[in-house]
Write a protein that holds these residues in place. Structure first.
Motif, PDB file in Angstrom:
ATOM      1  N   ASP A   1       0.803  -1.221   0.000  1.00 22.09           N
ATOM      2  CA  ASP A   1       0.000   0.000   0.000  1.00 22.09           C
ATOM      3  C   ASP A   1       0.838   1.274   0.000  1.00 22.09           C
ATOM      4  O   ASP A   1       0.327   2.340  -0.342  1.00 22.09           O
ATOM      5  N   GLU A   2       2.122   1.191   0.356  1.00 19.38           N
ATOM      6  CA  GLU A   2       2.984   2.378   0.274  1.00 19.38           C
ATOM      7  C   GLU A   2       3.470   2.511  -1.162  1.00 19.38           C
ATOM      8  O   GLU A   2       4.294   1.702  -1.621  1.00 19.38           O
ATOM      9  N   ARG A   3       2.973   3.500  -1.887  1.00 13.29           N
ATOM     10  CA  ARG A   3       3.206   3.569  -3.332  1.00 13.29           C
ATOM     11  C   ARG A   3       4.679   3.717  -3.699  1.00 13.29           C
ATOM     12  O   ARG A   3       5.134   3.155  -4.694  1.00 13.29           O
ATOM     13  N   ILE A   4       5.421   4.502  -2.906  1.00  8.94           N
ATOM     14  CA  ILE A   4       6.826   4.722  -3.256  1.00  8.94           C
ATOM     15  C   ILE A   4       7.618   3.433  -3.046  1.00  8.94           C
ATOM     16  O   ILE A   4       8.463   3.058  -3.868  1.00  8.94           O
TER      17      ILE A   4
ATOM     18  N   ALA B   1       6.857   1.116  -5.877  1.00  9.08           N
ATOM     19  CA  ALA B   1       7.559   1.468  -7.108  1.00  9.08           C
ATOM     20  C   ALA B   1       9.001   0.971  -7.068  1.00  9.08           C
ATOM     21  O   ALA B   1       9.527   0.456  -8.057  1.00  9.08           O
TER      22      ALA B   1
ATOM     23  N   GLU C   1      -4.399  -1.266   2.682  1.00  6.99           N
ATOM     24  CA  GLU C   1      -5.568  -0.385   2.720  1.00  6.99           C
ATOM     25  C   GLU C   1      -6.811  -1.241   2.890  1.00  6.99           C
ATOM     26  O   GLU C   1      -6.870  -2.360   2.382  1.00  6.99           O
TER      27      GLU C   1
END
Lengths: 125, 58
Positions: free
Chosen positions: A11-14, A17, A59
Motif C-alpha cells: 500500500d505504500e506507493r513509493i 515502485a 488499505e
C-alpha cells in the motif's frame, strides 16, 4: 534462475515502485501492483500470477494474511509475505507461510521465491 | 493545495502523469496514496492543484 509473473500487494506507493523496479531488474515480471486485500483477490483471479508478493498492512479492512490465504485456497497461487518484523512473524505464524524480511535483499527473495514456486515442470515425476 | 509560479509554463509536450521526472512521479504516487486528485493549469505560468478528502475514504 526461475522467474515469476508477480502480483505485488503493497500500500505504500513509493515502496511499491522501488520493489517493482527491483523485481524487474532481477528478471521477473510484475503484472500489477495493488494496495488492498480486495484488489489483490480480484487481480489474482483476473491475472493468474505465478506468485503473489504480499505486504501485511494494507488499505481497507482485510490484512495481507487474510487475502493471501484466500488467494492460495481458491486458486493455488503461492504467496510470499513481506514483513518488517520477521521474529514476530515466526512466533505468530505457521512455518508453511513463506515470508521475506522487508525491505528484501535480492538473493534472499530469490531463494524464498524458488521455494514458493516449487519444482519446475521439467523436474516433476 | 495549490502550487504555482508565473514562469514560462509547463511544456505542452510533457504529460506530468507519465514523466521521467522523479519529483513528479513522487508527487503523483503520494497523491494517489492519499486518494487525492492533481490537475495542471498551464495558463499564466504553471499551477498544480492537489485536492484531498478529509477523513476516511471507503
Amino acid at each position: 534462475m526461475r522467474t515469476a509473473r508477480i502480483l505485488l500487494v503493497e500500500d505504500e506507493r513509493i515502496i511499491a515502485a522501488g520493489m517493482r523496479q527491483r523485481l524487474t531488474q532481477m528478471g521477473h515480471t510484475v503484472l500489477a501492483t495493488v494496495a488492498s486485500g480486495a484488489d489483490a483477490i480480484a487481480q489474482a483471479q483476473a491475472l493468474s500470477p505465478t506468485l503473489v508478493l504480499m505486504d501485511i498492512q494494507l488499505e481497507g479492512a482485510m490484512d495481507g494474511v487474510e487475502a493471501g490465504e484466500y488467494i492460495h485456497a481458491h486458486w493455488g497461487i503461492p504467496v510470499v509475505y513481506m514483513t518488517a518484523y520477521p521474529d514476530a512473524w515466526r512466533e505468530q505464524h505457521d512455518a508453511s507461510l513463506l515470508y521475506v524480511r522487508k525491505p528484501f535483499d535480492g538473493d534472499t527473495l530469490q531463494a524464498v521465491l524458488e521455494t514458493a514456486l516449487g519444482k519446475p515442470e521439467s523436474e516433476r515425476g | 493545495m495549490v502550487v504555482r509560479d508565473t514562469g514560462v509554463g509547463f511544456p505542452e509536450a510533457v504529460d506530468f502523469r507519465h514523466t521521467a521526472s522523479l519529483g513528479l512521479q513522487l508527487v503523483c504516487m503520494l497523491t494517489e496514496q492519499l486518494h487525492g486528485t492533481i490537475t495542471l493549469d498551464r495558463r499564466r505560468g504553471t499551477t498544480f492543484t492537489l485536492t484531498f478528502p478529509i477523513g476516511p475514504t471507503s
